[in-house]
Design a protein around this motif. Structure first.
Motif, PDB file in Angstrom:
ATOM      1  N   ILE A  80       0.889  -1.163   0.000  1.00 51.92           N
ATOM      2  CA  ILE A  80       0.000   0.000   0.000  1.00 51.92           C
ATOM      3  C   ILE A  80       0.927   1.213   0.000  1.00 51.92           C
ATOM      4  O   ILE A  80       1.690   1.436   0.937  1.00 51.92           O
ATOM      5  N   GLN A  81       0.866   1.940  -1.099  1.00 54.15           N
ATOM      6  CA  GLN A  81       1.848   3.003  -1.366  1.00 54.15           C
ATOM      7  C   GLN A  81       2.037   3.960  -0.179  1.00 54.15           C
ATOM      8  O   GLN A  81       3.164   4.284   0.187  1.00 54.15           O
ATOM      9  N   SER A  82       0.933   4.398   0.435  1.00 56.88           N
ATOM     10  CA  SER A  82       1.051   5.399   1.499  1.00 56.88           C
ATOM     11  C   SER A  82       1.675   4.838   2.778  1.00 56.88           C
ATOM     12  O   SER A  82       2.031   5.594   3.675  1.00 56.88           O
ATOM     13  N   ARG A  83       1.810   3.521   2.861  1.00 56.62           N
ATOM     14  CA  ARG A  83       2.444   2.953   4.047  1.00 56.62           C
ATOM     15  C   ARG A  83       3.956   2.868   3.904  1.00 56.62           C
ATOM     16  O   ARG A  83       4.657   2.362   4.783  1.00 56.62           O
ATOM     17  N   VAL A  84       4.438   3.305   2.749  1.00 58.78           N
ATOM     18  CA  VAL A  84       5.886   3.298   2.519  1.00 58.78           C
ATOM     19  C   VAL A  84       6.282   4.746   2.197  1.00 58.78           C
ATOM     20  O   VAL A  84       6.255   5.171   1.040  1.00 58.78           O
ATOM     21  N   PRO A  85       6.607   5.516   3.239  1.00 56.06           N
ATOM     22  CA  PRO A  85       6.775   6.968   3.058  1.00 56.06           C
ATOM     23  C   PRO A  85       7.927   7.337   2.111  1.00 56.06           C
ATOM     24  O   PRO A  85       7.980   8.473   1.626  1.00 56.06           O
ATOM     25  N   GLN A  86       8.802   6.377   1.844  1.00 58.80           N
ATOM     26  CA  GLN A  86       9.919   6.657   0.936  1.00 58.80           C
ATOM     27  C   GLN A  86       9.453   7.053  -0.476  1.00 58.80           C
ATOM     28  O   GLN A  86      10.203   7.702  -1.208  1.00 58.80           O
ATOM     29  N   HIS A  87       8.239   6.664  -0.864  1.00 59.46           N
ATOM     30  CA  HIS A  87       7.744   7.046  -2.195  1.00 59.46           C
ATOM     31  C   HIS A  87       7.747   8.572  -2.362  1.00 59.46           C
ATOM     32  O   HIS A  87       8.201   9.092  -3.374  1.00 59.46           O
TER      33      HIS A  87
END
Ligand code: TRP
Length: 326
Positions: A80-87
């Motif tokens: 889930i993209q927002s759970r990986v703040p590095q994006h």
């Protein structure tokens, strides 16, 4: 080292048959061969008007669809993209090496601007940079997406190239990974199956009766045509669907009927509905199992996103150092 595959779907409700054949089946095939990350890109979802109250449920629905389709958390990472703040961190850093004018020129940006004139936000312009960051965070080589995403992939390659030139070789230049079902025809006669066009799609959770009903209203012709199969239009689309489901015998039977000028579309639609439902049944069963076991889904997500953050942080360490941010 195995090649890396990255793909993402926006969280705009449940998947339909077009997404399943076009995107998810391609994902299923590649998870066996490559090192894969499949994401729900919720940060991309919020660039157009949306409801914050239902967003997380929409994300969840797609995760359930992924799992039910057979994406295996033992073989691939579900993100889930927002759970990986590095994006977002990487997207910002990459934005500093890319021209605004090039982004303003992209067809997708222009379309969205025309579609939501009151909602032309920075995120919309930034969309392709975030997408580049998604892929580059995991050093993606292959991206299984539809042809409409090619301009975005071109941006990703340009950014990767520029980064490598400025800061030293770091990222591959990713290419689109073509999947056979990438163009699933609309049931409404022309164009692609799409959630936003009423009467164009079949839901993955539809039962046999519903599928029959949806097919019943798909346009055909008078049924006396004869001759070679048409290349486009409602009839061509029904045959294309049979092909996508590899129903070769059914296809041949109705092709012969068509050529002989004695085709009965109601029979074809009936058989096509059976073919579709047979494929969807195991999916629907598995989806119910996951729905009834939310704790298991939470655990899968927890573990997968943790692994994603770990890998993402490795890339970020390298990027920060190369850019002099130490
Ligand atoms: N733009 C893609 C779409 O609309 C979604 C997306 C976001 C994506 N990030 C991605 C697809 C990274 C592949 C890889 O379909």
């Amino acid at each position: 080292m195995k090649k890396r595959v990255y793909s993402g779907i926006r969280a705009t409700g449940r998947l339909h048959l077009g997404n399943y054949l076009g995107a998810v089946k391609g994902m299923l095939a590649v998870q066996e061969q490559y090192d894969c990350v499949f994401a729900v890109v919720d940060l991309h979802t919020i660039t157009v008007p949306y409801d914050p109250k239902t967003l997380s449920q929409s994300v969840r629905e797609i995760i359930l669809d992924y799992l039910a389709a057979g994406l295996d958390p033992e073989k691939c990472l579900l993100e889930i993209q927002s759970r990986v703040p590095q994006h977002t961190e990487l997207a910002y850093l990459l934005s500093t090496i890319y021209q605004v004018a090039r982004l303003e020129d992209l067809p997708t940006y222009k379309e969205k601007k025309a579609q939501y004139p009151q909602y032309v936000n920075m995120g919309l312009l930034f969309y392709p940079v975030l997408m580049a960051a998604d892929i580059m965070l995991y050093k993606g080589d292959f991206v299984p997406v539809g042809i409409d995403q090619e301009p975005h992939l071109e941006v990703t390659r340009e950014i990767a190239r520029k980064f490598n030139q400025m800061f030293g070789p770091t990222f591959p230049e990713p290419v689109r990974f073509k999947t056979p079902g990438e163009y699933v025809p609309s049931l409404a006669g022309s164009g692609k199956m799409s959630k936003s066009i009423e009467g164009s799609f079949i839901n993955l959770t539809d039962d046999l009766e519903t599928i029959k009903k949806r097919l019943a209203s798909a346009p055909t012709d008078s049924g006396t045509a004869g001759g070679a199969l048409p290349k486009e239009g409602g009839v061509a689309n029904l045959f294309k669907m049979l092909q996508l489901f590899r129903a070769d015998d059914v296809y041949k039977k109705y092709e012969q009927d068509y050529i002989a000028g004695k085709i009965r579309y109601s029979d074809l639609k009936h058989d096509l509905a059976d073919v579709i439902f047979t494929e969807l049944q195991p999916f629907q069963q598995r989806r119910k199992e996951f729905e009834n076991n939310p704790k298991r889904v939470d655990e899968i997500l927890e573990k997968s996103n943790e692994a994603c953050r770990k890998e993402a942080e490795e890339t970020m360490g390298e990027v920060r150092a190369k850019m002099g941010l130490v």
